[in-house]
Design a protein around this motif. Structure first.
Motif, short mmCIF file in Angstrom:
data_model
loop_
_atom_site.label_atom_id
_atom_site.label_comp_id
_atom_site.label_asym_id
_atom_site.label_seq_id
_atom_site.Cartn_x
_atom_site.Cartn_y
_atom_site.Cartn_z
N GLU A 117 -23.67 -5.29 -6.78
CA GLU A 117 -23.93 -5.91 -5.49
C GLU A 117 -25.39 -5.76 -5.08
N LYS A 118 -25.94 -4.59 -5.38
CA LYS A 118 -27.34 -4.36 -5.05
C LYS A 118 -28.25 -5.26 -5.88
N ALA A 119 -27.91 -5.39 -7.18
CA ALA A 119 -28.71 -6.27 -8.03
C ALA A 119 -28.58 -7.72 -7.59
N GLY A 120 -27.35 -8.13 -7.21
CA GLY A 120 -27.15 -9.50 -6.73
C GLY A 120 -27.91 -9.77 -5.45
N GLN A 121 -27.92 -8.79 -4.54
CA GLN A 121 -28.67 -8.95 -3.30
C GLN A 121 -30.16 -9.11 -3.57
N ARG A 122 -30.65 -8.33 -4.54
CA ARG A 122 -32.07 -8.44 -4.88
C ARG A 122 -32.38 -9.81 -5.47
N LEU A 123 -31.48 -10.32 -6.32
CA LEU A 123 -31.70 -11.66 -6.88
C LEU A 123 -31.63 -12.74 -5.81
N ARG A 124 -30.71 -12.58 -4.86
CA ARG A 124 -30.63 -13.56 -3.78
C ARG A 124 -31.89 -13.55 -2.92
#
Length: 641
Positions: free
Chosen positions: A219-226
């Protein structure tokens, strides 16, 4: 005393086939031995040095020189270790005064006849095969059999395996047949050595905490990508707004400027016409709305219109610059091509609908005949498709010389459509060089372009492939047992993956090697040494004796087998069987193993050195200086215990 530093030099043997030739390393060995005996400076005691049979005088002289000058030895005697072992066992009653001594040593094997208790050196026999070669052969066989465990087959381990598991076969060929045909008996004779093996750790399913932790990381990696995507989108929106503002500013300048100033403004902007600027504004507006997530609305329809795609087609040539006229020609060609493709596509759709209708009628009238026709058509197209693929890879032979060898020219591999395309390209290039390029100005040019296009071969590569796919789908609908060739290729089993290593992979099987390695003592040719085996050496030694047959029979009744290799199980029966082949029928024969094949030579030498006759058999430094190396030419001690 000198000490050997093993960290600076590799350890080498001072012997070459039991003959000392590296006296520097021999000095290290003597240093070690005398130091353990407590001799710190000089050795003030007579020395009895054992040697091999028929030791060269040069080796004797160098050894005597080393002992006299380095260690201060008062006197020296040289004796054969084989003879000391025989005399010691004679004292024990294991052998008689007349007999034969078979010595299986480390690097060589010797056969020495004894008459009246003394060795007959003129009749002795030697072969350059010994225990060293057995160990080395075993190590080589295991290394070739298990190359991935090569590091485990050290010399010490091979020596240990030889002593524990090797044996001498009574009949070598019969033993080989057992391992070839009788699996149960071969399995009983096979020994196994288990190497260290640690089973791989079992993967346990992750716990709930681990799953939650990984989900949080995702989730943290996805948030960073978003966030990165949002920043990139914002940057793109800013750039598009700047571009749109710039284009609108140029449009306003063109609207306010006179006709003479418009050309200069267009030149500075990099656009050819005001219509092209409007098209760029339209594209930028659409991209901006797409980046903001808004609907394009009517602009999509406007973009699809031919007027926006080809703005210069409807403009007269008098209103265009030379560069715009060239661009107009390109747009005319593209427009003609697009319209032609659309018409062809519409025509194919109509033909496809008509064909589907006809096939449905055939299927309703006679389903079996329809299915057979589909299968025949599928086979025909499949063969045609495969043949075309082979032709592309290897090149077809269409010149009629099917039986001739050699390459085929490119012209012979081209079909009719390809040859026609090449002709049109050549003529178009020739006409273009004559004057102004007007290709694309007329509607008839589309026909030429259509013929020149690679997408419209007479072969119909794409049409055949699409037809093949269509027929395959039809067959799958009608016949459930039908499998297309592409699916058959996919159904082929995948190559097996590398399996994890088990304890079985770390288990060394020692089967045929158990008796194959000691066999080199009887067949030295197995390791490339063209010499006689130890059983044949007995016959050779007896032939060299200048005695009658009665003496030879007496010798054969007292054969002593000594040396480390005589400890192999089955050695005595095999020797007896081999020697009988060279002796007369029913002649007496008796073989006996030494009481201690390894230490009997030392015990016999120790008993000889402790006897009163030892002092009479030695020679001093004065004798050596008086006679020199000639002293050793005829030097032989009298063996008595």
């Amino acid at each position: 005393m000198k000490y050997f530093d093993c960290t600076r030099s590799a350890v080498r043997s001072p012997f070459d086939d039991d003959v000392v030739y590296q006296f520097e390393y021999m000095e290290y060995i003597l240093d070690y031995g005398f130091d353990r005996l407590g001799a710190s400076s000089e050795v003030g005691h007579p020395i009895l040095m054992t040697e091999c049979e028929c030791n060269p005088s040069f080796s004797r002289a160098r050894m005597a020189e080393l002992l006299f000058e380095t260690y201060g030895v008062p006197s020296i005697a040289f004796g054969i270790d084989n003879a000391f072992s025989y005399k010691y066992n004679q004292k024990l009653g294991n052998c008689g005064e007349d007999g034969l001594a078979i010595s299986c040593e480390h690097g060589t094997c010797h056969v020495v006849p004894f008459l009246k208790g003394q060795p007959v050196l003129g009749a002795c026999c030697r072969t350059n095969v010994g225990g060293f070669h057995v160990t080395d052969f075993l190590r080589q066989l295991l290394t070739l059999k298990y190359p991935y465990h090569m590091a485990n087959f050290t010399w010490e381990k091979a020596e240990e395996l030889k002593k524990e598991h090797c044996y001498v076969a009574l009949d070598y060929l019969s033993e080989l047949q057992i391992f070839k045909n009788n699996k149960e008996e071969a399995e009983e004779k096979t020994r196994y050595w288990q190497l260290p093996w640690v089973p791989p750790p079992k993967e346990e399913p992750p716990s709930e905490e681990e799953l939650a932790r990984k989900a949080a990381l995702r989730e943290k990696a996805g948030q960073r990508l978003r966030e990165m995507a949002a920043a990139k989108r914002s940057q793109k929106i800013v750039e598009l707004e700047k571009q749109l503002s710039y284009l609108e500013e140029i449009t306003e300048q063109l609207d306010e400027a006179e006709e003479s100033e418009s050309t200069a403004i267009l030149g500075r902007s990099g656009y050819l016409s005001q219509q092209e600027i409007k098209s760029a504004i339209l594209k930028a507006t659409q991209s901006l709305r797409k980046a903001k997530g808004e609907s394009n609305g009517n602009e999509e329809k406007a973009d699809a219109s031919a007027a926006d795609k080809y703005p210069l087609v409807s403009v007269p040539d008098e209103e265009l610059t030379p560069e715009q006229i060239k661009e107009k020609k390109k747009q005319i060609l593209l427009k003609t091509t697009t319209e032609g493709k659309l018409r062809a596509k519409q025509k194919r759709a109509e033909e496809e609908a008509l064909r589907e209708k006809q096939e449905e009628q055939k299927r309703a009238e006679n389903p079996e005949l329809y299915l057979e026709e589909l299968r025949a058509r599928y086979s025909e197209l499949s063969e045609k498709f495969e043949q075309r693929k082979r032709q592309k890879v290897n090149g077809g032979q269409t010149n009629g010389n099917h039986g001739s060898s050699g390459g085929v020219g490119r012209g012979e591999r081209l079909n009719a459509a390809q040859k026609e395309r090449m002709r049109l390209l050549a003529s178009a290039a020739f006409d273009r060089g004559k004057g102004e390029d007007t290709f694309g100005m007329r509607d008839e040019d589309w026909l030429v372009y259509n013929k020149m296009s690679k997408d419209n071969d007479d072969d119909g590569n794409d049409d055949d492939e699409s037809e093949l796919v269509r027929i395959a789908s039809k067959l799958q609908e009608i016949d459930p047992t039908f499998v297309s060739k592409s699916e058959a290729v996919q159904l082929t089993p995948e190559p097996p993956k590398i399996r994890p290593l088990t304890a079985e992979d770390y288990r060394i099987a020692i089967g045929i090697e158990r008796f194959r390695c000691p066999e080199v003592l009887f067949q030295p040719g197995m390791i490339g040494i063209d010499q006689a085996g130890i059983d044949e050496m007995v016959s050779i030694s007896l032939r060299r004796l200048m005695e009658d047959e009665s003496v030879k029979q007496r010798l054969c009744q007292s054969i002593l087998v000594t040396g480390g290799s005589s400890l192999f199980p089955g050695m005595i029966p095999r020797l007896e069987s081999g020697i009988r082949q060279y002796r007369p029928y029913l002649s007496p024969l008796k073989l006996v193993r030494a009481a201690d094949p390894i230490l009997d030579a030392w015990r016999g030498a120790a008993a000889f050195g402790a006897s009163s006759k030892f002092g009479k058999q030695t020679f001093s430094l004065a004798d050596y200086r008086e006679h020199g190396e000639n002293l050793f030419h005829r030097y032989n001690i009298v063996y008595s215990l």
